[in-house]
Design a protein around this motif. Structure first.
Motif, PDB file in Angstrom:
ATOM      1  N   SER A 148      28.371 -51.059 -14.015  1.00  0.00           N
ATOM      2  CA  SER A 148      27.498 -49.911 -13.799  1.00  0.00           C
ATOM      3  C   SER A 148      26.947 -49.342 -15.091  1.00  0.00           C
ATOM      4  O   SER A 148      25.981 -48.597 -15.065  1.00  0.00           O
ATOM      5  CB  SER A 148      28.278 -48.808 -13.073  1.00  0.00           C
ATOM      6  N   ARG A 169      28.058 -53.605  -2.658  1.00  0.00           N
ATOM      7  CA  ARG A 169      28.881 -52.539  -2.101  1.00  0.00           C
ATOM      8  C   ARG A 169      28.870 -52.556  -0.579  1.00  0.00           C
ATOM      9  O   ARG A 169      29.887 -52.312   0.066  1.00  0.00           O
ATOM     10  CB  ARG A 169      28.397 -51.178  -2.614  1.00  0.00           C
ATOM     11  N   LYS A 175      31.752 -46.907  -3.925  1.00  0.00           N
ATOM     12  CA  LYS A 175      30.993 -46.721  -5.169  1.00  0.00           C
ATOM     13  C   LYS A 175      31.820 -45.961  -6.203  1.00  0.00           C
ATOM     14  O   LYS A 175      31.841 -46.315  -7.387  1.00  0.00           O
ATOM     15  CB  LYS A 175      29.698 -45.960  -4.861  1.00  0.00           C
TER      16      LYS A 175
END
Length: 610
Positions: free
Chosen positions: A231, A256, A286
């Protein structure tokens, strides 16, 4: 008007720089720093703020000035295109022409992509046409530099062409091997160029290598040679990442959603809470992925801003999950079993959110401690960094104490408490005592720096008591962090040392005060200067009628006494005050006979008589 003026000024400066290289013979090789020229133009003309429209207009204006200065216009009335060939390149500005043609096409493609977030076929066709045009001009620039420029410039042009080809293939989403080959080729060239030249050029080359890394990782992921990208790549900003940003977000969202299908429950402190809402599952997943990214991120001080940004995303993910859970709780109605499960899930998500808040505040405490220790040891602060003070740590530890108290209250709020919850509450109590000891220690430091040694001594002693209580509570725990236990022992040693130091400093200061008072009393004298001495040490303005060869007394070390500031008070006559005390005892004659008498007659014509 301001933007066009700024572009004109920058263009004039660039023209002046270009005019330094006159028309050269064929044997002369041209040289210019391609990456530095591009980065300077992009940062000064819109791309610092992601404004591709402004940068495209600047490239168009720059091309117009270059065509005019080189006298390479395309006819007067009718447009007749003049081709740039190898024989035409007799000035370095011809290479600049080709470079800005490629930059204009690339910026136009990025403008289309920025203004069209969706997949519209006609706009995408236009986007790919502009990118292919940029690849064409970049490849042509590479060929011209290979013939007309020095080896370094030709190498930079080849890396620029490879980057453009890789970006084009990345946007087309095909031929990943060729795209990867181009990105790796450009990265290898910039890595070698970053080892030589001045400092500015080395920094730019290293930044270019960092910009190419996400594209390489994305191609490897598409080829199946690597896992999902981290990320932290989504936090990168700049022109090189705008093509990749949307693709990365789509890939991570897809991954996800695939993992959320298999995730059916949330485990927390021995409890399992089912997650029936797909949106809540996606948000919790997440948050968990972002927490995993935090664990692998480096712990050096330079990465604290990136970590804080990831923590903000973690908070956002869990807040969204809480919102979805509470929406389901409203829709549950009177179903008690469903409401109990949702209440437990909401409690678990809230506790996880508080735990991550504590972790974030502990990160801020570590950073503030490092800054404070560096300042106390005489080190220099980083550029733009504030000087750390003990009061800052006092505030952070107060926040941590409140977070731990809230988490403990939330954990123990249930009717039936499990063994895991009881042990977790005891661990939180030990952490609270630790934070109280740390807060008391830095509060004592702030008093010590302010010169209040008595208060500081009392607070250091109080901090020792908190540390002893924290160590005693840690002994009753089954498992406690060894690193935190060692920090408590170090804090106890520091408290003891500071108690002795502050006590000695306070006694020394009290002795100094007593000594200064005795010296002051001993220096008091009742003797006055004689009148003649005062006359000798008078001011010059008081002796203007006397001629003296020096302002001060001969042999005196006192400074010249010209005038007294502020001036001394002088006696001035005041305005007399007259008090008439005889007026009260004087009998004045009557004046009623001289006063006009009123006519009391009234009638119809009384007003005419008067």
């Amino acid at each position: 008007m301001g933007e066009s003026g700024g572009n004109a000024g920058a263009g004039a400066a660039a023209d002046a720089m270009d005019m330094d290289t006159d028309v050269a013979p064929k044997s002369l090789r041209f040289s210019f720093n391609l990456l530095q020229l591009i980065k300077a133009a992009q940062s000064q003309h819109g791309l610092r703020h992601g404004d591709y429209t402004r940068y495209r207009r600047y490239c168009t204006a720059r091309l117009r000035r270059l065509f005019k200065s080189l006298k390479f216009t395309h006819g007067r009335g009718k447009y007749i295109r003049r081709q740039i060939v190898e024989a035409t390149v007799t000035d370095v500005r011809f290479l600049h022409l080709v470079l800005y043609l490629a930059e204009r096409a690339w910026s136009y493609a990025m403008e289309i992509k920025q203004s069209t977030p969706g997949a519209i076929s006609c706009r995408r066709f236009h986007l790919m046409g502009r990118l292919s045009k940029a690849v064409k001009w970049a490849d042509f620039l590479s060929r011209l530099c290979a013939e007309k420029a020095d080896p370094r410039t030709s190498l930079e042009a080849a890396a620029y062409a490879s980057y453009m080809k890789g970006s084009y293939l990345l946007e087309r989403e095909e031929n990943w091997e060729n795209a990867l080959r181009n990105f790796k080729s450009a990265r290898a060239v910039y890595e070698e160029l970053g080892k030589y030249g001045d400092v500015e050029n080395q920094v730019l080359c290293r930044q270019r290598v960092e910009e190419l890394e996400p594209s390489v990782r994305y191609c490897l992921y598409k080829m199946g040679h690597s896992n999902i990208l981290g990320s932290e790549i989504l936090d990168l900003e700049g022109p090189a990442f705008d093509l990749l940003q949307g693709k990365l977000e789509a890939v991570m969202a897809e991954a996800r959603s695939q993992q959320a299908v298999t995730m059916t429950e949330l485990q927390w402190l021995g409890h399992k809470f089912p997650i029936n809402n797909a949106k809540a599952r996606d948000c919790i997943l997440k948050g968990q992925q972002l927490e995993a990214d935090l664990l692998v991120m480096p712990t050096n001080p330079s990465s604290i801003d990136k970590k804080l940004a990831v923590y903000d995303k973690v908070f956002g993910a869990y807040q969204d999950a809480k919102r979805h859970v509470r929406d389901d709780l409203v829709m549950a109605g009177s179903a008690e079993d469903v409401k109990d499960e949702l209440n437990g899930l909401d409690k678990a998500v809230s506790c996880i959110l508080l735990q991550r808040t504590i972790d974030r505040n502990k990160l801020l405490v570590t950073h503030a401690k490092n800054r404070l220790n560096r300042h106390q040891s005489g080190g220099k602060e980083d550029k733009g960094e504030k000087i750390a003070k003990p009061e800052e740590l006092v505030h952070l530890y107060s926040t941590l104490i409140q977070n731990v108290t809230d988490l403990s209250d939330l954990t123990t709020s249930g009717r039936e408490r499990s063994i895991d919850e009881i042990s977790f509450a005891m661990e939180l109590d030990a952490k609270r005592l630790t934070f109280q000891a740390e807060r008391c220690f830095y509060l004592a430091q702030s008093y010590s720096l302010a010169g209040k040694y008595a208060e500081a001594y009392v607070l250091f002693c109080r901090a020792r008591e908190h540390v002893d209580l924290a160590l005693e509570s840690c002994q009753h725990l089954k498992s406690f962090d060894e690193e935190a236990l060692q920090e408590l022992k170090d804090l106890l040693d520091r408290c003891r040392a500071q108690c002795c130091l502050v006590h000695a400093t306070g006694v020394a200061e009290a002795a100094k005060i007593q000594e200064s008072l005795q010296r002051g009393v001993a220096s008091i004298s009742l003797k006055h200067e004689s009148l003649s001495q005062k006359e000798k040490t008078g001011y010059l303005l008081d002796r203007l009628d006397k001629y003296e060869p020096a302002i001060t007394i001969f042999g005196s070390k006192e400074p010249p006494r010209i005038a007294q500031l502020p001036p001394s008070f002088q006696v001035v006559p005041c305005k007399p005050i007259v008090l008439d005390t005889a007026i009260n005892s004087i009998d004045f004659p009557s004046l009623e006979g001289r006063l006009r008498k009123e006519d009391k007659r009234k009638g119809l014509f009384s007003w005419w008589r008067s």
